[in-house]
Design a protein around this motif. Structure first.
Motif, PDB file in Angstrom:
ATOM      1  N   PRO A 408       0.838  -1.204   0.000  1.00 59.91           N
ATOM      2  CA  PRO A 408       0.000   0.000   0.000  1.00 59.91           C
ATOM      3  C   PRO A 408       0.878   1.261   0.000  1.00 59.91           C
ATOM      4  N   ARG A 409       0.375   2.315  -0.625  1.00 57.31           N
ATOM      5  CA  ARG A 409       1.175   3.541  -0.763  1.00 57.31           C
ATOM      6  C   ARG A 409       1.206   4.352   0.537  1.00 57.31           C
ATOM      7  N   ARG A 410       2.415   4.664   0.992  1.00 59.42           N
ATOM      8  CA  ARG A 410       2.671   5.555   2.133  1.00 59.42           C
ATOM      9  C   ARG A 410       2.150   4.984   3.460  1.00 59.42           C
ATOM     10  N   VAL A 411       1.953   3.664   3.539  1.00 55.48           N
ATOM     11  CA  VAL A 411       1.319   3.077   4.722  1.00 55.48           C
ATOM     12  C   VAL A 411       2.321   2.414   5.666  1.00 55.48           C
ATOM     13  N   TYR A 412       3.209   1.601   5.105  1.00 54.97           N
ATOM     14  CA  TYR A 412       4.113   0.827   5.953  1.00 54.97           C
ATOM     15  C   TYR A 412       5.534   1.412   5.943  1.00 54.97           C
ATOM     16  N   THR A 413       6.210   1.238   7.089  1.00 54.24           N
ATOM     17  CA  THR A 413       7.563   1.792   7.243  1.00 54.24           C
ATOM     18  C   THR A 413       8.597   0.719   6.890  1.00 54.24           C
ATOM     19  N   LYS A 414       9.848   1.156   6.957  1.00 53.03           N
ATOM     20  CA  LYS A 414      10.945   0.257   6.644  1.00 53.03           C
ATOM     21  C   LYS A 414      10.957  -0.973   7.567  1.00 53.03           C
ATOM     22  N   SER A 415      10.627  -0.785   8.853  1.00 48.73           N
ATOM     23  CA  SER A 415      10.654  -1.950   9.756  1.00 48.73           C
ATOM     24  C   SER A 415       9.490  -2.906   9.447  1.00 48.73           C
ATOM     25  N   HIS A 416       8.380  -2.381   8.968  1.00 48.92           N
ATOM     26  CA  HIS A 416       7.303  -3.273   8.534  1.00 48.92           C
ATOM     27  C   HIS A 416       7.783  -4.137   7.365  1.00 48.92           C
ATOM     28  N   ILE A 417       8.513  -3.517   6.460  1.00 46.11           N
ATOM     29  CA  ILE A 417       9.025  -4.248   5.297  1.00 46.11           C
ATOM     30  C   ILE A 417      10.001  -5.340   5.764  1.00 46.11           C
ATOM     31  N   GLU A 418      10.799  -5.010   6.787  1.00 47.24           N
ATOM     32  CA  GLU A 418      11.744  -6.012   7.312  1.00 47.24           C
ATOM     33  C   GLU A 418      10.989  -7.187   7.949  1.00 47.24           C
ATOM     34  N   TYR A 419       9.887  -6.892   8.612  1.00 47.33           N
ATOM     35  CA  TYR A 419       9.044  -7.946   9.199  1.00 47.33           C
ATOM     36  C   TYR A 419       8.502  -8.865   8.096  1.00 47.33           C
ATOM     37  N   VAL A 420       8.063  -8.255   7.005  1.00 45.85           N
ATOM     38  CA  VAL A 420       7.523  -9.034   5.883  1.00 45.85           C
ATOM     39  C   VAL A 420       8.609  -9.952   5.318  1.00 45.85           C
ATOM     40  N   ALA A 421       9.814  -9.412   5.166  1.00 48.92           N
ATOM     41  CA  ALA A 421      10.908 -10.218   4.620  1.00 48.92           C
ATOM     42  C   ALA A 421      11.194 -11.403   5.536  1.00 48.92           C
ATOM     43  N   GLU A 422      11.229 -11.148   6.856  1.00 48.61           N
ATOM     44  CA  GLU A 422      11.484 -12.239   7.808  1.00 48.61           C
ATOM     45  C   GLU A 422      10.377 -13.307   7.691  1.00 48.61           C
ATOM     46  N   ALA A 423       9.143 -12.847   7.513  1.00 50.32           N
ATOM     47  CA  ALA A 423       8.015 -13.777   7.377  1.00 50.32           C
ATOM     48  C   ALA A 423       8.186 -14.664   6.138  1.00 50.32           C
ATOM     49  N   CYS A 424       8.617 -14.063   5.037  1.00 48.84           N
ATOM     50  CA  CYS A 424       8.810 -14.842   3.797  1.00 48.84           C
ATOM     51  C   CYS A 424       9.913 -15.882   3.985  1.00 48.84           C
ATOM     52  N   VAL A 425      10.981 -15.476   4.667  1.00 48.03           N
ATOM     53  CA  VAL A 425      12.098 -16.399   4.895  1.00 48.03           C
ATOM     54  C   VAL A 425      11.634 -17.569   5.766  1.00 48.03           C
ATOM     55  N   GLU A 426      10.857 -17.253   6.793  1.00 51.27           N
ATOM     56  CA  GLU A 426      10.311 -18.267   7.687  1.00 51.27           C
ATOM     57  C   GLU A 426       9.436 -19.272   6.891  1.00 51.27           C
ATOM     58  N   ALA A 427       8.569 -18.733   6.044  1.00 50.70           N
ATOM     59  CA  ALA A 427       7.696 -19.606   5.234  1.00 50.70           C
ATOM     60  C   ALA A 427       8.536 -20.448   4.278  1.00 50.70           C
ATOM     61  N   TYR A 428       9.595 -19.846   3.756  1.00 52.02           N
ATOM     62  CA  TYR A 428      10.469 -20.557   2.816  1.00 52.02           C
ATOM     63  C   TYR A 428      11.166 -21.735   3.494  1.00 52.02           C
ATOM     64  N   LYS A 429      11.529 -21.538   4.775  1.00 50.29           N
ATOM     65  CA  LYS A 429      12.163 -22.636   5.529  1.00 50.29           C
ATOM     66  C   LYS A 429      11.216 -23.826   5.645  1.00 50.29           C
ATOM     67  N   ASN A 430       9.913 -23.552   5.659  1.00 44.32           N
ATOM     68  CA  ASN A 430       8.912 -24.620   5.814  1.00 44.32           C
ATOM     69  C   ASN A 430       8.432 -25.164   4.469  1.00 44.32           C
ATOM     70  N   ARG A 431       9.125 -24.826   3.372  1.00 42.50           N
ATOM     71  CA  ARG A 431       8.572 -25.120   2.037  1.00 42.50           C
ATOM     72  C   ARG A 431       8.337 -26.601   1.780  1.00 42.50           C
ATOM     73  N   ASN A 432       9.159 -27.466   2.405  1.00 43.54           N
ATOM     74  CA  ASN A 432       8.977 -28.897   2.131  1.00 43.54           C
ATOM     75  C   ASN A 432       7.762 -29.486   2.840  1.00 43.54           C
ATOM     76  N   GLU A 433       7.253 -28.739   3.802  1.00 42.47           N
ATOM     77  CA  GLU A 433       6.039 -29.227   4.499  1.00 42.47           C
ATOM     78  C   GLU A 433       4.749 -28.681   3.882  1.00 42.47           C
ATOM     79  N   LEU A 434       4.852 -27.829   2.863  1.00 44.73           N
ATOM     80  CA  LEU A 434       3.637 -27.262   2.252  1.00 44.73           C
ATOM     81  C   LEU A 434       2.814 -28.376   1.614  1.00 44.73           C
ATOM     82  N   LYS A 435       1.491 -28.251   1.751  1.00 43.23           N
ATOM     83  CA  LYS A 435       0.631 -29.321   1.243  1.00 43.23           C
ATOM     84  C   LYS A 435      -0.206 -28.845   0.056  1.00 43.23           C
ATOM     85  N   PRO A 436      -0.551 -29.780  -0.850  1.00 45.79           N
ATOM     86  CA  PRO A 436      -1.415 -29.407  -1.985  1.00 45.79           C
ATOM     87  C   PRO A 436      -2.840 -29.085  -1.538  1.00 45.79           C
ATOM     88  N   LEU A 437      -3.509 -28.260  -2.338  1.00 48.30           N
ATOM     89  CA  LEU A 437      -4.879 -27.854  -2.020  1.00 48.30           C
ATOM     90  C   LEU A 437      -5.823 -28.256  -3.141  1.00 48.30           C
TER      91      LEU A 437
END
Ligand code: F0G
Length: 457
Positions: A408-437
């Protein structure tokens, strides 16, 4: 100074919900594993869309109070009309409550069943409105535009050779208009070059086909042209935007993006007779032509938004914020569509979860996992959104499987972006446990919004 900062300070704040993993697992279940069903009070950082989620400026909040709520002839309309004319140069400016209303009206006036409308890549509502009118939506991205791993400056371009071939094959009389979407949202938020826009106009004009731009993110596209295209480095965003629109016969816009506002849209065009037909349909379904379904104060906020979005410092911050998220993902090897685009980072779901075939919706599984670990909501742009089944029930996958993290435009700060990146990395670590839908229920059109899912055990 090297440090990149937000070119604004914060005057008003809004609390964001914090939840636990256990709560989020329950919320996902209740949401049929479709993040569209999540309630915003269950979301910590919402990257579902950059549409209508903008933080308005103090000046925009100020002009809202000055809105002239007259039904007809409102001065707020004329301020809006002036702002749009200054950017696009078109003769008729027809406001609508959002982009898809502009699409429905334009296609309702210009298309007949069985006709075809080519585009670099149609957005889902554009495709939906075309198909609803009985016409066909044809995507003609370039080959490199569908390769998430390859870098290029203008991956949003339309394939000019394929455009010409399609016109010859289908027949110009069966193509009521041609389109280009800037930036190419469904193709990764990638920009389209001025050269490509110019050449598209040439080809369409040769066959007498009108050319429209789906211009939701025209300012972001103009900034990329300034950065990357030879001859434009010293031009202003206004000059670049003026040139882009000068090649077109009209445009549709969801002003919820580069209008820096929470609602609004328009059709702009030069042809008097089409404009008249659009206005007639507008009156039937949206409202009088000087408000088009909007509160007049919203037209004020849009007029002010159109001034602010042309600021090169704002655009630099905007594009660099998205780029920063890409840089952080890159450090930990999370695969995403390269280079980062204008309004979003698109995780490459095929590379992230190669063990889930497209018919089992890898992007949806990743979006769910991302929410589960962090409360960050993104959206699948792949087989859920654009996939189809043939007559034998076999899955037809789109070229790319993506998860879009729209900022979103002008909504989130740099630390919010860092939180998002950490979340993606965390999800990526779990990639082999992802299940089909699998989908347990879906509507006839635009299924991604309301489809329901289950994990295949
Ligand atoms: N065209 C493009 C390229 C879009 O991205 C959108 C909306 C529309 C048309 C329709 O506009 O929502 O105002 O009716 N995109 C949003 C998104 C919804 O999340 O990308 P609308």
């Amino acid at each position: 100074m090297k440090t990149r900062i937000e070119p604004f300070k914060i005057k008003s704040v809004e609390e964001i919900p914090m939840t636990t993993v256990e709560q989020r697992e329950q919320f996902l279940k209740e949401a049929f594993y479709n993040p569209f069903y999540l309630k915003s009070e269950q979301i910590t950082i919402d990257l579902l869309t950059d549409s209508g989620t903008t933080a308005m400026s103090a000046k925009q909040w100020g002009v809202l109070m000055d809105g002239d709520e007259a039904y007809a002839g409102s001065r707020s309309y004329y301020r809006f009309e002036n702002a749009v004319k200054k950017i696009t140069g078109f003769k008729h400016i027809i406001p609508t409550h959002q982009g898809r209303a502009a699409e429905r009206i334009l296609f309702g006036v210009m298309c007949k069943a069985g006709q075809t409308i080519p585009n670099n890549t149609h957005f889902d509502t554009t495709r939906g409105n075309i198909e609803y009118s009985g016409a066909n939506a044809l995507d003609l991205p370039t080959a490199i535009g569908t390769r998430p791993d390859l870098e290029a400056d203008f991956k949003g371009n339309i394939d000019l050779d394929k455009l010409r071939e399609a016109i010859v094959e289908i027949g110009p009389e069966n193509i009521p208009l041609g389109m280009i979407t800037v930036t190419n949202n469904s193709g990764g938020g990638q920009p389209v070059s001025m050269e490509n826009i110019r050449e598209t106009k040439k080809i369409l004009a040769e066959y007498g086909i009108p050319f429209f731009i789906d211009c939701c993110r025209f300012a972001e596209n103009a900034y990329f042209i300034k950065l990357r295209e030879k001859g434009y480095e010293n031009k202003s965003i206004m000059e670049i935007a003026n040139e882009m629109f000068s090649y077109a016969d009209g445009c549709t816009m969801s002003a919820k993006k580069d209008g820096l506002s929470n609602t609004g849209g328009f059709i702009a065009l030069n042809d008097d007779s089409i404009a008249e037909k659009c206005r007639t349909l507008l009156i039937v379904t949206e409202g009088f032509p000087t408000y088009g379904g909007l509160a007049r104060r919203d037209l004020e906020a849009l007029a002010q938004g159109f001034e602010e979005v042309m600021d090169v410092n704002y655009l630099k911050y905007r594009i660099e914020q998205v780029q920063y998220l890409g840089e952080l993902l890159d450090k930990d090897g999370v695969p995403f569509l390269r280079p980062t685009g204008g309004h979003a980072v698109y995780i490459d779901a095929k590379a992230f979860a190669p063990n889930i075939a497209p018919q089992y919706f890898p992007g949806q599984a990743i979006a769910n996992e991302l929410y589960r670990v962090s409360g960050v909501r993104g959206v699948e742009i792949g087989s859920v959104m654009f996939g189809k089944e043939d007559e034998n029930g076999n899955h037809i996958a789109p070229p790319m499987e993506l998860v879009r993290l729209a900022i979103p435009r002008r909504v989130y700060t740099k630390s919010h972006i860092e939180y998002v990146a950490e979340a993606c990395v965390e999800a990526y670590k779990n990639r082999n446990e992802l299940k089909p839908l699998k989908i347990t229920w879906q509507p006839q059109f635009l299924r991604h919004f309301t489809a329901k899912f289950e994990y295949i055990k």
